[in-house]
Design an enzyme around this catalytic site. Structure first.
Site, PDB file in Angstrom:
ATOM      1  N   SER A   1       0.804  -1.216   0.000  1.00  0.00           N
ATOM      2  CA  SER A   1       0.000   0.000   0.000  1.00  0.00           C
ATOM      3  C   SER A   1       0.837   1.266   0.000  1.00  0.00           C
ATOM      4  O   SER A   1       0.412   2.299   0.492  1.00  0.00           O
ATOM      5  CB  SER A   1      -0.973   0.017   1.194  1.00  0.00           C
ATOM      6  OG  SER A   1      -1.908  -1.015   1.091  1.00  0.00           O
TER       7      SER A   1
ATOM      8  N   ASP B   1       1.997  -5.739 -10.080  1.00  0.00           N
ATOM      9  CA  ASP B   1       2.150  -4.365 -10.557  1.00  0.00           C
ATOM     10  C   ASP B   1       3.315  -4.288 -11.530  1.00  0.00           C
ATOM     11  O   ASP B   1       4.340  -4.953 -11.344  1.00  0.00           O
ATOM     12  CB  ASP B   1       2.387  -3.416  -9.379  1.00  0.00           C
ATOM     13  CG  ASP B   1       1.242  -3.441  -8.377  1.00  0.00           C
ATOM     14  OD1 ASP B   1       0.093  -3.638  -8.817  1.00  0.00           O
ATOM     15  OD2 ASP B   1       1.489  -3.287  -7.167  1.00  0.00           O
TER      16      ASP B   1
ATOM     17  N   GLU C   1       6.047  -5.717  -8.153  1.00  0.00           N
ATOM     18  CA  GLU C   1       5.815  -6.596  -7.002  1.00  0.00           C
ATOM     19  C   GLU C   1       4.574  -7.434  -7.227  1.00  0.00           C
ATOM     20  O   GLU C   1       3.776  -7.163  -8.125  1.00  0.00           O
ATOM     21  CB  GLU C   1       5.690  -5.794  -5.710  1.00  0.00           C
ATOM     22  CG  GLU C   1       4.595  -4.759  -5.694  1.00  0.00           C
ATOM     23  CD  GLU C   1       4.618  -3.927  -4.414  1.00  0.00           C
ATOM     24  OE1 GLU C   1       3.786  -4.208  -3.531  1.00  0.00           O
ATOM     25  OE2 GLU C   1       5.459  -3.020  -4.297  1.00  0.00           O
TER      26      GLU C   1
ATOM     27  N   ASN D   1       1.250  -9.075  -5.151  1.00  0.00           N
ATOM     28  CA  ASN D   1       0.412  -9.050  -3.952  1.00  0.00           C
ATOM     29  C   ASN D   1      -0.389 -10.344  -3.890  1.00  0.00           C
ATOM     30  O   ASN D   1      -1.152 -10.640  -4.823  1.00  0.00           O
ATOM     31  CB  ASN D   1      -0.542  -7.853  -3.999  1.00  0.00           C
ATOM     32  CG  ASN D   1       0.191  -6.534  -4.138  1.00  0.00           C
ATOM     33  OD1 ASN D   1       0.654  -5.977  -3.160  1.00  0.00           O
ATOM     34  ND2 ASN D   1       0.309  -6.041  -5.364  1.00  0.00           N
TER      35      ASN D   1
END
Length: 326
Positions: free
Chosen positions: A154, A265, A279, A281
């Site tokens: 985040s 991403d 990265e 998630n």
């Protein structure tokens, strides 16, 4: 998906725990995600119950006798393999990646090392400490560069550094969130994200989302609490380029051993259209601003149906034979 199909699937799920809240810096976002997932599953008739590992113990989790759980936790103690290990011990199937894949994906440096070893493109990086040679770091990665915690999501603790003199403060901010801090080459261009469902050969990408944040600053506030960020899905990229990026994202997901669902991403460099993985998630956001539900909607899958599909894929890393005895 027909009501008959949904009702049949619901009956097979049993008692379901939706785990959200937790103890990470992303607790606030996790509560928003989990509240949405819980409401969606209950709206379909799933026997779903809230459980917050941030305030409730593992003993209480065991006492609930859940048949499976939906992990809507973000960050450490929920997305990093620790909770997954506890659920393995308790024998409770869970959504998302297993212990090893969760731990690897949570560690940005280990993720990048695996991607590089697999021939996948990702920005150059360096690990930082209080004794780092800031000038050497800037020379190696070139300015501007990104400094961020190695185990947070985040955009927590993230700084875009444009001058060498800013590096100590950027490091200090990231170190407030994590003892491991990473500096990364900054890629200027198009920011994309790609949701992935399934595992092994069934893993497939949902439509790409192109992100246009104010001043190209897709930070915590712009992710979750403002309506200033624009999202484009379909992304508007040429079909062949979009397909190549989706294939790259699925490959990046599979080499980490991910399963169930995830969101990767990526940046596409403006100067040469080269894509760079940022990265992965393994427990993405499911809030009103979140991107996996957005991509699923474009693919024809509503929020509640998406939650159900993810829940149906809950499993354990290890399946022990029923007749095994110590």
């Amino acid at each position: 998906m027909t009501n008959v199909t949904i009702n049949s699937a619901v009956q097979e799920l049993g008692k379901v725990g939706v785990l959200f809240g937790g103890r990470s810096a992303e607790r606030e976002v996790s509560i928003m995600s989990g509240t949405g997932v819980l409401s969606a599953l209950q709206s379909l008739g799933v026997d779903a119950h809230a459980f917050d590992p941030g305030v409730q113990s593992l003993a209480e989790l065991a006492e609930q006798k859940f048949d499976r759980v939906f992990i809507a936790l973000h960050g450490r103690y929920g997305e990093d393999g620790t909770l997954q290990g506890a659920l393995e011990q308790l024998g409770i199937p869970y959504t998302g990646s297993g212990v090893l894949a969760s731990a690897l994906a949570m560690d940005k440096a280990m993720t990048k090392r695996i991607w590089l070893a697999s021939g996948l493109s990702t920005p150059k990086f360096a690990m930082l400490s209080g004794a780092s040679d800031w000038a050497a770091i800037a020379q190696y990665l070139e300015l501007p560069l990104i400094v961020k915690p190695a185990h947070e999501g985040s955009t927590m603790g993230l700084t875009k550094v444009t001058e060498v003199s800013q590096l100590p403060a950027a490091y200090a901010l990231a170190a407030r969130f994590d003892s491991a801090v990473i500096a990364e080459q900054f890629i200027e261009g198009i920011e994309l994200t790609c949701a992935i469902l399934g595992k092994d050969e069934s893993a497939h990408a949902l439509p790409l989302i192109r992100i246009a944040a104010p001043d190209a600053n897709y930070d915590y506030q712009n992710k979750y609490f403002t309506d200033d960020t624009q999202y484009f899905c379909p992304s508007g990229l040429p079909e062949e380029q979009a397909r190549a990026i989706q294939e790259m994202m699925v490959a990046s997901y599979k080499v980490l051993g991910c399963r169930g669902w995830g969101r990767g991403d990526v940046m596409v460099r403006a100067s040469d259209n080269k894509a760079f993985l940022l990265e992965m998630n393994t427990s993405p956001g499911m809030t009103g601003h979140s991107l996996v539900p957005m991509a699923a909607r474009v693919a024809g899958l509503g929020y509640a149906e998406l939650c159900l599909e993810i829940l149906k894929m809950a499993e354990l890393d290890l399946h022990v034979s029923a007749d095994w005895k110590p």
